[in-house]
Structure formats: structure tokens, C-alpha cells
Design a protein around this motif. Sequence first.
Motif, short mmCIF file in Angstrom:
data_model
loop_
_atom_site.label_atom_id
_atom_site.label_comp_id
_atom_site.label_asym_id
_atom_site.label_seq_id
_atom_site.Cartn_x
_atom_site.Cartn_y
_atom_site.Cartn_z
N LYS A 137 1.18 -1.35 -0.14
CA LYS A 137 0.11 -0.23 0.12
C LYS A 137 1.12 1.00 0.44
O LYS A 137 1.91 1.15 1.47
CB LYS A 137 -1.03 -0.01 0.93
N ALA A 138 0.43 2.80 -0.79
CA ALA A 138 1.11 3.52 -0.74
C ALA A 138 1.23 4.26 0.69
O ALA A 138 0.34 3.89 1.03
CB ALA A 138 0.51 4.77 -2.36
N LEU A 139 2.34 4.65 0.52
CA LEU A 139 2.30 5.84 2.13
C LEU A 139 1.18 7.16 2.66
O LEU A 139 0.92 6.96 2.78
CB LEU A 139 3.54 6.21 1.79
N ALA A 140 1.07 7.11 0.60
CA ALA A 140 0.37 8.39 0.91
C ALA A 140 -1.26 8.12 1.12
O ALA A 140 -1.75 8.59 1.17
CB ALA A 140 0.43 8.58 -0.87
N GLY A 141 -1.20 6.39 1.07
CA GLY A 141 -2.70 6.11 1.16
C GLY A 141 -2.88 6.16 2.87
O GLY A 141 -3.99 6.15 3.79
N PHE A 142 -1.76 5.62 3.19
CA PHE A 142 -1.82 5.68 4.63
C PHE A 142 -2.58 7.06 4.95
O PHE A 142 -2.94 6.54 6.18
CB PHE A 142 -1.05 4.97 5.41
N ASP A 143 -1.87 7.93 4.76
CA ASP A 143 -1.56 9.31 5.02
C ASP A 143 -3.61 9.70 5.03
O ASP A 143 -3.93 10.79 5.40
CB ASP A 143 -0.56 10.29 4.70
N ALA A 144 -3.70 9.45 3.38
CA ALA A 144 -4.53 10.11 3.20
C ALA A 144 -5.98 9.16 4.33
O ALA A 144 -7.09 10.04 4.84
CB ALA A 144 -5.35 9.87 1.91
N ASP A 145 -5.91 7.83 4.71
CA ASP A 145 -6.31 6.74 5.29
C ASP A 145 -6.27 8.38 6.73
O ASP A 145 -8.14 8.20 7.30
CB ASP A 145 -6.43 5.80 6.22
N ALA A 146 -6.06 8.57 7.51
CA ALA A 146 -5.23 9.04 8.89
C ALA A 146 -6.64 10.55 8.73
O ALA A 146 -6.95 10.54 9.22
CB ALA A 146 -3.90 9.12 9.26
N ALA A 147 -6.48 10.95 7.34
CA ALA A 147 -6.97 12.70 7.81
C ALA A 147 -8.74 12.15 7.67
O ALA A 147 -9.23 12.87 8.06
CB ALA A 147 -6.19 13.24 5.87
N ALA A 148 -8.62 11.75 6.73
CA ALA A 148 -10.71 10.90 6.49
C ALA A 148 -11.09 10.92 7.96
O ALA A 148 -11.69 11.08 8.37
CB ALA A 148 -10.29 9.75 5.30
N GLY A 149 -10.28 10.05 8.28
CA GLY A 149 -10.46 8.92 9.88
C GLY A 149 -10.22 9.88 10.71
O GLY A 149 -11.96 10.59 11.81
N LEU A 150 -9.76 10.77 11.12
CA LEU A 150 -9.41 12.41 12.13
C LEU A 150 -10.26 13.04 11.47
O LEU A 150 -11.59 14.04 12.80
CB LEU A 150 -8.12 13.31 11.73
N ALA A 151 -10.89 13.30 9.96
CA ALA A 151 -11.73 14.52 9.95
C ALA A 151 -13.11 14.03 10.18
O ALA A 151 -14.18 14.42 10.62
CB ALA A 151 -11.74 14.35 9.08
N PHE A 152 -13.57 11.92 10.27
CA PHE A 152 -14.88 11.40 10.57
C PHE A 152 -15.09 11.58 12.03
O PHE A 152 -16.40 12.48 12.09
CB PHE A 152 -14.92 10.10 9.83
#
Length: 249
Positions: free
Chosen positions: A95-110
Motif C-alpha cells: 500500500k502506498a504511504l500516501a494511502g495510509f496518510d489519506a486514511d488518517a486524514a479522513a478518519g480524523l475528520a470523521f
Amino acid sequence: MIIRSDEFEDVPVAGSGPMRVHLFRPAGPGRFPGVLFFSEIYQVTDPIRRLAALLAGQGYVVGVPEVYHEHEPPGTVLRYDAPGTDRGNALKFGKALAGFDADAAAGLAFLRAHPASTGRLATFGVCLGGHLAFRAALHPGVSAAACFYPTDIHSGTLGLGRADDTLARMGELEAETLFVFGRRDPHVPFAGREVIRARLEEVGARYEWHEVEAAHAFLRDEGPRFDPALFLQAVGWTLALFGRTLHAA
């Protein structure tokens, strides 16, 4: 506190589609700080669910994302066996590192926007999740991160290409962090722990550090490596951190 543990939300993530986030929160009225909890490589297993429930019962809205949502159907749980471990590790490095970071941003916003949340945020994670919890804490607005035996930070090998920038980015950290390692953990040997701690010192991070006589995954409450006494001690350290950082005026 009595909790609810039967909820989930399929949270949109830019570039990769929906990410299922399992929610654990107090059942009664009120608003509570949010904790984004990143799992091991096996996703949301029963031990992860029990640990999330424990945290929620202390007065937190806990969201546990499925870290491999782009690669596995919603609800997939990998088994604690050789095929499950092989699949989890393959995805960790696929999995791309950017994918992990995008997940974190979405989870925090949620979690920040959830009606039961105060908007105050922390992160928590074990194994792979310990690394992801640290990276998520680089986002603005995260007050604390509890990182248990985080893998691949010392070696810089998380994600596709095995070339993450976590050590390089430590100077961006504003959150207070907790690191807990087992001295008998082959995934993060003494030399690796020293690399992480030296970098934290170099950047002037606010952190708490514990090394205990335990193996990797000693928080997992099934299997031969579980240490109940250290589990209770470690949860105490975590709750003290979250109480200090998430409930301040």
C-alpha cells in the motif's frame, strides 16, 4: 461507562474509495474526545475490538479504520496464522504511504465531526498501527498519540517501496506522544529503539518512553504473548496521557 460497539461508517477517502471505520463510544448522552485507533496488520480482530471497547468505556469516541480497505472487502479480518500474517505483511508493503496518510486524514475528520465528539483528538495504535498512529499525529489538531511497539519507524520501510519519511518528519510533531516497546520484540530491536529515541530527542519532542520485559504484541489478549499485568499498566499510561491532553481547559 456502558458503550455502543455495533456502529460503523464507510468514510470516503480521496483516491481510494470508502474506508470502513468501526465505532465504539459511550452509550449515554454527551460529547467525548475522539481516538483514532489503528490496528495491527490483521485489521479489526476480536482483540482489537475488545481494546477499543475498553478505551471507549473510559469516555472516548473510538474509531477503528480497516487499514487495507482498498485491497480487502469491507469487514475482512485476517487470521492470526501464517496465511493471515503473510497477507497482512504483503499489504503493509504493498500500500502506498500516501494511502495510509489519506486514511488518517479522513478518519480524523470523521471523528472530529461526529455528533458525539468534542472535536479533541488523539491517536492510538499497535504494531503497524503504532506507526500509523504516530504519522496521524503529525496532522494539525491531534493532541496525543499512544504508539505501542510501532514497526518500521526505525528502518523507514513502511508502505510501497519501503521508503517512508517518518523519522525525517518528526520535527513537525506537535502532539505529546507515548512509546511502549517490549524488550523481547524482534521487530524493533534495541538498536532500532535507540534510533527512534535519539530522533525524538533531536527534535525536542514531548514524549514518554517505556521499555518493558515483554514480546511483540503483548497487548493482544489472546495467544502466548499476552501479558495481563503489563496490559493493565500500559492502559493506565495511555489513559493518563489522554486525560492530560484531551480534557485540558
